[in-house]
Design an enzyme around this catalytic site. Structure first.
Site, PDB file in Angstrom:
ATOM      1  N   LYS A  22      31.205  47.571  28.353  1.00  0.00           N
ATOM      2  CA  LYS A  22      31.733  46.385  29.295  1.00  0.00           C
ATOM      3  C   LYS A  22      33.022  46.941  29.831  1.00  0.00           C
ATOM      4  CE  LYS A  22      33.787  42.621  27.522  1.00  0.00           C
ATOM      5  NZ  LYS A  22      35.225  42.355  27.827  1.00  0.00           N
ATOM      6  N   CYS A 116      39.571  35.913  27.539  1.00  0.00           N
ATOM      7  CA  CYS A 116      39.415  35.254  26.262  1.00  0.00           C
ATOM      8  C   CYS A 116      40.988  34.660  25.966  1.00  0.00           C
ATOM      9  CB  CYS A 116      39.019  36.378  25.055  1.00  0.00           C
ATOM     10  SG  CYS A 116      37.443  36.778  25.026  1.00  0.00           S
ATOM     11  N   PRO A 122      50.124  38.189  29.715  1.00  0.00           N
ATOM     12  CA  PRO A 122      50.839  38.371  30.933  1.00  0.00           C
ATOM     13  C   PRO A 122      50.157  39.550  31.681  1.00  0.00           C
ATOM     14  CG  PRO A 122      52.317  38.923  29.155  1.00  0.00           C
ATOM     15  CD  PRO A 122      51.005  38.452  28.418  1.00  0.00           C
ATOM     16  N   ILE A 123      50.609  39.431  33.012  1.00  0.00           N
ATOM     17  CA  ILE A 123      50.327  40.795  33.832  1.00  0.00           C
ATOM     18  C   ILE A 123      51.528  41.212  34.339  1.00  0.00           C
ATOM     19  CG2 ILE A 123      47.922  40.293  34.217  1.00  0.00           C
ATOM     20  CD1 ILE A 123      49.032  39.406  36.907  1.00  0.00           C
ATOM     21  N   ASP A 124      52.802  41.223  33.639  1.00  0.00           N
ATOM     22  CA  ASP A 124      54.045  41.641  34.101  1.00  0.00           C
ATOM     23  C   ASP A 124      53.964  43.210  34.269  1.00  0.00           C
ATOM     24  OD1 ASP A 124      54.093  41.492  31.364  1.00  0.00           O
ATOM     25  OD2 ASP A 124      56.022  41.932  31.224  1.00  0.00           O
ATOM     26  N   ASP A 305      39.601  45.015  18.964  1.00  0.00           N
ATOM     27  CA  ASP A 305      38.348  44.436  19.291  1.00  0.00           C
ATOM     28  C   ASP A 305      37.093  44.452  18.158  1.00  0.00           C
ATOM     29  OD1 ASP A 305      39.373  43.618  21.856  1.00  0.00           O
ATOM     30  OD2 ASP A 305      38.277  45.311  22.753  1.00  0.00           O
ATOM     31  N   ILE A 327      48.120  43.757  18.346  1.00  0.00           N
ATOM     32  CA  ILE A 327      48.143  43.755  19.813  1.00  0.00           C
ATOM     33  C   ILE A 327      48.102  42.303  20.442  1.00  0.00           C
ATOM     34  CG2 ILE A 327      46.450  44.434  21.547  1.00  0.00           C
ATOM     35  CD1 ILE A 327      47.416  46.836  19.859  1.00  0.00           C
TER      36      ILE A 327
HETATM   37  C1  EPZ Z   1      41.758  45.442  27.185  1.00  0.00           C
HETATM   38  O1  EPZ Z   1      42.267  44.322  27.650  1.00  0.00           O
HETATM   39  C2  EPZ Z   1      40.355  45.111  26.753  1.00  0.00           C
HETATM   40  N1  EPZ Z   1      39.852  44.365  28.092  1.00  0.00           N
HETATM   41  C3  EPZ Z   1      40.206  44.114  25.643  1.00  0.00           C
HETATM   42  O2  EPZ Z   1      39.084  43.680  25.305  1.00  0.00           O
HETATM   43  C4  EPZ Z   1      41.081  44.743  24.308  1.00  0.00           C
HETATM   44  O3  EPZ Z   1      41.109  43.918  23.399  1.00  0.00           O
HETATM   45  C5  EPZ Z   1      42.480  45.235  25.076  1.00  0.00           C
HETATM   46  O4  EPZ Z   1      42.304  46.082  26.341  1.00  0.00           O
HETATM   47  C6  EPZ Z   1      43.257  46.142  23.885  1.00  0.00           C
HETATM   48  O5  EPZ Z   1      42.531  47.128  23.581  1.00  0.00           O
HETATM   49  C7  EPZ Z   1      39.151  45.014  28.859  1.00  0.00           C
HETATM   50  O6  EPZ Z   1      39.281  46.194  28.932  1.00  0.00           O
HETATM   51  C8  EPZ Z   1      38.622  44.099  30.155  1.00  0.00           C
HETATM   52  P1  EPZ Z   1      46.299  45.374  27.248  1.00  0.00           P
HETATM   53  P2  EPZ Z   1      43.873  44.334  28.462  1.00  0.00           P
HETATM   54  O7  EPZ Z   1      46.820  45.302  28.665  1.00  0.00           O
HETATM   55  O8  EPZ Z   1      43.742  45.359  29.511  1.00  0.00           O
HETATM   56  C9  EPZ Z   1      50.052  42.896  26.297  1.00  0.00           C
HETATM   57  C10 EPZ Z   1      37.371  42.522  24.533  1.00  0.00           C
HETATM   58  O9  EPZ Z   1      37.126  41.677  23.605  1.00  0.00           O
HETATM   59  N2  EPZ Z   1      50.546  43.079  27.911  1.00  0.00           N
HETATM   60  O10 EPZ Z   1      46.014  46.803  26.662  1.00  0.00           O
HETATM   61  O11 EPZ Z   1      44.058  42.901  28.820  1.00  0.00           O
HETATM   62  C11 EPZ Z   1      49.158  41.955  26.194  1.00  0.00           C
HETATM   63  O12 EPZ Z   1      49.617  40.520  26.264  1.00  0.00           O
HETATM   64  C12 EPZ Z   1      38.637  42.350  25.321  1.00  0.00           C
HETATM   65  O13 EPZ Z   1      36.213  43.090  24.959  1.00  0.00           O
HETATM   66  C13 EPZ Z   1      51.779  42.512  28.375  1.00  0.00           C
HETATM   67  O14 EPZ Z   1      52.785  42.019  27.610  1.00  0.00           O
HETATM   68  O15 EPZ Z   1      44.910  44.542  27.151  1.00  0.00           O
HETATM   69  C14 EPZ Z   1      48.789  42.351  24.907  1.00  0.00           C
HETATM   70  O16 EPZ Z   1      49.517  41.803  23.737  1.00  0.00           O
HETATM   71  C15 EPZ Z   1      39.663  41.437  24.772  1.00  0.00           C
HETATM   72  N3  EPZ Z   1      51.997  42.567  29.813  1.00  0.00           N
HETATM   73  C16 EPZ Z   1      49.086  43.961  24.923  1.00  0.00           C
HETATM   74  O17 EPZ Z   1      49.721  44.184  26.059  1.00  0.00           O
HETATM   75  C17 EPZ Z   1      51.013  43.102  30.444  1.00  0.00           C
HETATM   76  O18 EPZ Z   1      51.373  43.364  31.819  1.00  0.00           O
HETATM   77  C18 EPZ Z   1      47.692  44.539  25.270  1.00  0.00           C
HETATM   78  O19 EPZ Z   1      47.122  44.261  26.240  1.00  0.00           O
HETATM   79  C19 EPZ Z   1      49.811  43.669  30.171  1.00  0.00           C
HETATM   80  C20 EPZ Z   1      49.450  43.510  28.801  1.00  0.00           C
END
Ligand code: EPZ
Length: 416
Positions: A22, A116, A122-124, A305, A327
């Protein structure tokens, strides 16, 4: 809302093929609008999130056809740059369209994504990185983000190796002028898969899988046929289910190296695991043993995950296992459902202590998120008696044909 009913206490036994990933197919679908001609993606899983991504592609003007596990995308008319909130809210991965649409059309208007609820997401970092590439971004009311600008290659240093932010920078920069360097990039296999696809359509991406990714912007791209990697989290979930039920399963079409941390933990818990090319055999004969503390971390560390699925297995192990979630802030929501089945779990902030109990019993539970829902399924399979897992829509976002796959392994279950 549908439920999964499970009559537990049976060993899982048999062989199944694991679906495509996915978390790979979603960025690849976003990336397909950067191709100069038709793209065919193979090994695409049948999931609600994939349907949501296809809806966004069609809205952008791409032609999309689905033929079993293949998705054909003709991006030639993908000229739209606006995605309404109702589409964005359906999943977290909708945010990946931001970089791709901006690169293709020079502007993008989208709202904050859904996905989820695992604590604040955030997306900062995404926005800061796109600004570094030259995008002008305005955050409007109601969480609407408006981006525009002629992007230019730049050095982007992420403060944390975010999977999504790394993907967005790769997508935004691969067709812009100049070279981009992403430092502290995410190293997940899905990042390597995205680089593989981008290179297949004529982009120049090097270093994916390492902390530094180099992207040389190209002027022209073409079409491609590309196969999505296997879903390591789904494979890991079935491994945990087999371990928890004292089962014996063979998983086909997997990449065992992507699962190394989980298989090491399951071996330490007493499972026998053998690998034969893209097949993984797991057998569990005695009661599971507790394992050393499980600390989630960015790849190649233990996947967040897989924290919930392994926790479900450890609820029936001998001894105490500690889980430390680094995480996401709120990723122990499954503990309540596991406790309803008799598990002994104490949580405090980002730490959970699981004291293995001899047996679990059936209960009516509700999934609160995708992987948490998977952990309830595992516990229900191991539990004596009947259980139900409500809010199945969470599981349908990530596990294709869940009940058919479980039945192929001998489980007694039904969607109601
Ligand atoms: C990806 O999410 C996956 N989703 C998640 O899988 C997975 O848990 C995660 O990576 C970590 O491995 C997809 O690929 C679609 P991150 P993503 O940005 O990209 C913080 C599942 O169950 N952060 O690596 O959203 C964030 O809040 C899903 O399949 C910021 O602070 O994860 C988190 O604490 C759930 N600012 C950490 O970083 C930002 O701009 C990791 O997030 C971006 C993230």
């Amino acid at each position: 809302m549908s439920k999964l009913w499970i009559s537990g206490g049976r060993r899982l036994e048999g062989e199944i093929t694991v679906q495509g990933a996915k978390n790979s197919v979603l960025p690849l679908l976003a990336a397909s609008i950067l191709a100069g001609d038709e793209v065919v993606l193979e090994n695409c899983p049948d999931l609600a999130d994939v349907d949501s991504a296809i809806d966004i592609l069609r809205l952008l003007g791409a032609e999309v056809k689905r033929d079993k596990d293949r998705i054909h995308i003709n991006p030639c008319n993908a000229a739209q740059s606006e995605v309404p909130p109702a589409y964005m809210r359906r999943m977290r991965s909708s945010v990946i369209f931001l970089g791709a649409v901006l690169a293709r059309t020079g502007s993008a208007c989208m709202s904050f994504p859904g996905g989820c609820e695992l604590g604040p997401r955030p997306i900062d970092m995404h926005l800061e990185a796109l600004r570094t590439l030259g995008a002008q971004i305005v955050e409007e009311e109601r969480n609407v983000i408006r981006c525009a600008g002629q992007l230019k290659g730049a050095r982007v240093r992420l403060r944390f190796p975010s999977v999504g932010a790394t993907e967005n920078v790769m997508l935004a920069s691969c067709t812009c002028d100049g070279e981009t360097i992403i430092e502290n990039a995410a190293r997940e296999p899905e990042i390597e898969d995205l680089a593989g696809f981008l290179n297949a359509i004529g982009c120049r991406v090097r270093g994916a899988g390492s902390p530094v990714i180099l992207i040389e912007g190209v002027k022209k791209t073409h079409g491609a046929r590309y196969r999505v990697i296997a879903d390591r989290i789904v494979a890991g979930t079935y491994c945990c289910a087999a371990a928890a039920t004292g089962g014996m399963v063979t998983l086909d079409g997997v990449e065992p190296s992507h699962l190394a941390h989980l298989t090491q933990a399951l071996e330490a818990a007493g499972c026998s695991i053998a690998v034969d090319d893209d097949r993984l055999h797991l057998q569990m004969k005695q009661r599971l043993r507790a394992v050393a503390p499980v600390v989630t971390a960015p790849y190649p560390g233990f996947a967040t995950d897989l924290q919930a699925p392994l926790m479900a297995a450890m609820t029936v192990a001998q001894g105490q296992t500690r889980f430390i979630e680094t995480i996401f802030e709120n990723r122990f929501q499954h503990a309540d459902g596991l406790r309803a089945m008799g598990a002994d779990i104490v949580t405090d902030g980002r730490t959970a202590w699981v004291n293995g109990v001899g047996t679990l019993h059936g209960a009516d539970t509700t999934a609160t998120d995708l992987r948490g829902g998977a952990s309830l399924v595992i516990a229900a399979l191991a539990a004596h008696g009947e259980s139900s897992i409500g809010a199945l829509e969470h599981l349908d976002r990530g596990y294709a044909h869940l009940e058919q796959q479980l039945r192929a392994l001998g489980a007694v279950c039904e969607r109601t």
